[in-house]
Design an enzyme around this catalytic site. Structure first.
Site, PDB file in Angstrom:
ATOM      1  N   SER A  28       1.089  67.613  14.212  1.00 40.42           N
ATOM      2  CA  SER A  28      -0.246  67.293  14.728  1.00 40.42           C
ATOM      3  C   SER A  28      -1.174  68.500  14.561  1.00 40.42           C
ATOM      4  CB  SER A  28      -0.126  66.832  16.178  1.00 40.42           C
ATOM      5  OG  SER A  28      -1.288  66.161  16.582  1.00 40.42           O
ATOM      6  N   HIS A  62       2.620  58.594  17.312  1.00 34.21           N
ATOM      7  CA  HIS A  62       2.305  60.001  17.095  1.00 34.21           C
ATOM      8  C   HIS A  62       3.095  60.827  18.108  1.00 34.21           C
ATOM      9  CE1 HIS A  62      -0.436  63.139  15.571  1.00 34.21           C
ATOM     10  NE2 HIS A  62      -0.497  63.616  16.806  1.00 34.21           N
ATOM     11  N   GLU A  74       0.574  56.155  13.711  1.00 32.54           N
ATOM     12  CA  GLU A  74      -0.141  57.358  14.126  1.00 32.54           C
ATOM     13  C   GLU A  74      -1.244  57.072  15.143  1.00 32.54           C
ATOM     14  OE1 GLU A  74       0.453  60.405  13.474  1.00 32.54           O
ATOM     15  OE2 GLU A  74       1.417  60.635  11.514  1.00 32.54           O
TER      16      GLU A  74
END
Ligand SMILES: *[C@@H]1O[C@H](CO)[C@@H](O)[C@H](O)[C@H]1NC(C)=O
Ligand SMILES: *[C@@H]1O[C@H](CO)[C@@H](O)[C@H](O)[C@H]1NC(C)=O
Ligand SMILES: *[C@@H]1O[C@H](CO)[C@@H](O)[C@H](O)[C@H]1NC(C)=O
Ligand SMILES: *[C@@H]1O[C@H](CO)[C@@H](O)[C@H](O)[C@H]1NC(C)=O
Ligand SMILES: *[C@@H]1O[C@H](CO)[C@@H](O)[C@H](O)[C@H]1NC(C)=O
Ligand SMILES: *[C@@H]1O[C@H](CO)[C@@H](O)[C@H](O)[C@H]1NC(C)=O
Ligand SMILES: *[C@@H]1O[C@H](CO)[C@@H](O)[C@H](O)[C@H]1NC(C)=O
Ligand SMILES: *[C@@H]1O[C@H](CO)[C@@H](O)[C@H](O)[C@H]1NC(C)=O
Ligand SMILES: *[C@@H]1O[C@H](CO)[C@@H](O)[C@H](O)[C@H]1NC(C)=O
Length: 576
Positions: free
Chosen positions: A237, A474, A364
């Protein structure tokens, strides 16, 4: 079903991530020591792994060092405990997107750690940790994995990640590595951006902290048995976005700091910029700290108590504010450390041509879609994406996005879950759009553009698809990476050999622009499969063509939410 399922999903996720930071030292072992310069650091051993934690790598970034480029530590002297992690950098609190109990656990979920407010944190936070196989000889020349954590550039700390687990697994598969992780300044402390900041040459300090930590690795890692010529930078990330920046800054000259890169959910093409918003945030901070009338506002900001800056930054949009992935605080072009948008730098050849892995999870966008659950119809979806992501797209272009990302839940994310998980009529559509716009399409475009110029491998993580509402969400790859799974092995293999393949990994070809294949980590009895990186081809290609419009999109964000001093609407400032 909506909120019950969501609560369960978040609970499951919290439990999964709970293992990440479980890293209690075994105090019964004889304490290992290491001598750096003239200083002695006393670490801890736990089974096969020895770690040295909380080693300062810079002068404390406090007092006159606040908002300045980090300075390397003086040579060490004296005896220091390296048994515990150092303080985390000051964290921006992120109000949760879901009111009520469904939102509980989100921060823990994201950071794999206790709630931000409970984390021991302070302005003096530039510490790093080195985890090594026990009894490693100083000349062992083991390859080195340097981890950069995520958290939207707003929160996170090294102690949320169990470096011991990486080293243990590397030993178990006969590919031992040294693991290093560093803290870096966050939010306003690390990513202040404005004309004043740029003129003073003090932009992107959080990234410069990381870069300094990489120099520290060059200087000291051989003493731990690491090989400074075999460093891989690895992040998830915001950590992957950080890795992306290290590839493209300095004209793409890696200065020998690393020879490989692993990016889990983030690529150079993922990143936006917004000078208008950045200046508003700076001006707001100046306003809230009483520095408005100072002749040198930046100098004034160096004098005010850290707590004042902390509370001001916590009133700015967090990762789960309405604009979600439209980050308020993030790396930005400063004219010196970062000279242009990273996607443009990469495209014009300003990039370290090192081998890399580009990874994404399947879903995501789902956790970020939770920030806009009140968007329930076509008009609301259109309004949201044009406000935050496509302000400069034509009406015809937005129409096309709406067609390519239809409200049909069977087409949305979590992908391939039919009509399930449609907690609102637009949720799966929003999640599909966000995930593709910010992560998946930029990764694919980046890999297409670099294929043939540097070796790369594409990875798609499709595990945990049964997680209600969120699917392969995510951050779900963090517990896989730190869990001694095949994902750990992929990283460890790569750190050793600059190739991800190995005994536990299906033969996985290099990325090719004409025949783009990726390894998928999936649920079920055939947990690894080779797939084509061609899913949603037209949709992603079109989204990526609009990516340049990402610039300036957040000019519409409310700048200081909770205490509401003013809001920017386009270029107009509306006082409250
Ligand atoms: C040390 O590593 C070996 C090889 O992987 C493993 O069998 C053993 O369980 C490990 N010991 C501990 C205490 O984790
Ligand atoms: C700044 O100066 C203006 C004009 O002199 C004055 O009205 C205002 O109170 C001052 N603000 C602060 C924070 O001192
Ligand atoms: C902050 O800005 C507001 C609105 O522009 C203004 O009224 C206020 O005086 C400013 N506060 C300080 C401390 O400068
Ligand atoms: C964002 O959403 C929250 C919760 O719905 C709300 O309190 C806040 O005012 C919103 N902010 C903006 C700028 O719309
Ligand atoms: C790429 O762009 C940057 C920033 O605009 C510039 O400094 C650099 O010279 C360019 N490199 C090439 C190879 O064009
Ligand atoms: C959702 O909530 C935000 C903040 O409360 C608001 O600004 C926005 O207009 C709302 N969207 C819809 C479609 O109601
Ligand atoms: C997008 O922005 C560019 C640069 O400001 C401008 O030239 C162009 O006209 C804009 N496009 C639209 C559709 O507004
Ligand atoms: C991937 O694409 C190739 C070439 O178009 C095709 O032959 C192959 O069957 C595809 N593989 C999968 C798993 O879909
Ligand atoms: C973004 O904002 C800057 C500053 O106002 C402006 O110069 C630039 O043209 C804008 N870019 C786009 C693509 O709109």
């Amino acid at each position: 079903m909506a909120f019950g399922a969501l609560l369960r999903a978040l609970t499951i996720a919290s439990v999964v991530c709970g293992v990440v930071g479980n890293n209690t030292p075994d105090i019964s072992s004889v304490a290992p020591t290491i001598v750096l310069d003239k200083g002695t650091f006393v670490g801890v051993s736990n089974g096969n792994v020895t770690s040295f934690r909380g080693i300062p790598f810079a002068e404390p970034p406090v007092g006159n060092n606040r908002f300045r480029v980090p300075v390397a530590n003086d040579p060490y002297t004296g005896v220091h405990s390296a048994a515990n992690y150092g303080l985390a950098c000051l964290q921006q609190s992120s109000p949760l997107p879901i009111p009520g109990p469904g939102g509980l656990g989100m921060n823990e979920f994201i950071t794999g750690n206790s709630a931000n407010s409970e984390l021991a944190q302070g302005e003096d936070c530039l510490f790093q940790n080195v985890h090594i196989p026990a009894n490693t000889k100083p000349n062992a020349k083991l390859p080195v994995a340097v981890w950069i954590f995520g958290g939207g550039f707003q929160f996170g700390a090294t102690n949320a990640y169990n470096g011991n687990a990486i080293v243990q697994r590397s030993i178990a598969i006969g590919e031992p590595v040294v693991y290093v992780s560093m803290n870096y300044r966050l939010s306003a402390f690390g990513f202040l951006s404005s004309k004043e900041v740029n003129e003073a040459g003090v932009g992107n300090l959080g990234l410069q902290d990381q870069r300094l930590a990489l120099r520290w690795v060059q200087k000291y890692v051989h003493l731990f048995g690491g090989d400074p010529t075999k460093v891989t930078i690895w992040g998830e990330s915001a950590g992957a976005l950080s890795v992306a920046y290290h590839l493209v800054v300095n004209g793409g000259n890696a200065e020998g700091l690393f020879r490989g890169a692993v990016m889990q959910s983030g690529s150079p093409n993922s990143l936006s910029d917004d000078p208008i918003l950045a200046q508003s945030l700076y001006d707001g901070l100046v306003n809230k700290t009483g520095c408005t009338n100072s002749t040198d506002t930046l100098d004034c900001l160096r004098q005010v108590p850290a707590a004042q800056i902390s509370s001001a930054m916590s009133a700015t949009p967090g990762l789960f504010a309405n604009g979600s992935l439209h980050l308020a605080w993030q790396p930005r072009v400063d004219g010196k450390f970062i000279t242009d948008l990273p996607g443009r730098l990469a495209a014009n050849g300003s990039i370290a041509r090192v081998p890399f892995i580009g990874a994404d999870v399947d879903d995501e966008g789902t956790i970020f879609g939770l920030s806009s659950l009140n968007v329930t119809d076509d008009a609301g979806f259109r309004n949201y994406i044009t406000t935050f992501f496509l302000p400069n797209a034509t009406s015809a272009q937005v129409d096309q996005v709406l067609q390519l990302y239809p409200s049909d839940p069977t087409q949305g994310s979590p992908f391939n879950t039919g009509t399930q998980n449609a907690i609102t009529p637009q949720f799966k559509r929003m999640a599909a759009f966000l995930g593709d716009f910010v992560f998946q399409a930029p990764r694919r475009a980046f890999m297409q553009e670099t294929a043939g110029k540097q070796d790369s491998w594409a990875l798609q993580i499709q595990r945990g698809k049964m997680t209600p509402v969120l699917g392969s969400l995510h951050t779900s790859d963090i517990s896989l990476a730190y869990g001694g799974t095949d994902l750990t092995d992929i990283v460890v293999n790569f750190v050793n050999h600059l190739k991800p393949n190995g005994k536990t990994v299906l033969q996985w070809p290099k990325y090719s622009a004409s025949n783009p294949q990726m390894l998928a980590l999936v649920d079920g009895t055939m947990p690894q499969q080779i797939i084509n990186d061609t899913f949603r081809q037209d949709a992603m290609a079109f989204l990526f063509s609009l990516n340049e419009n990402f610039v300036n999109a957040t000019a519409n964000l409310c700048v200081f939410e909770s205490s509401g001093i003013f809001i920017k609407v386009g270029s107009a400032e509306v006082s409250l």
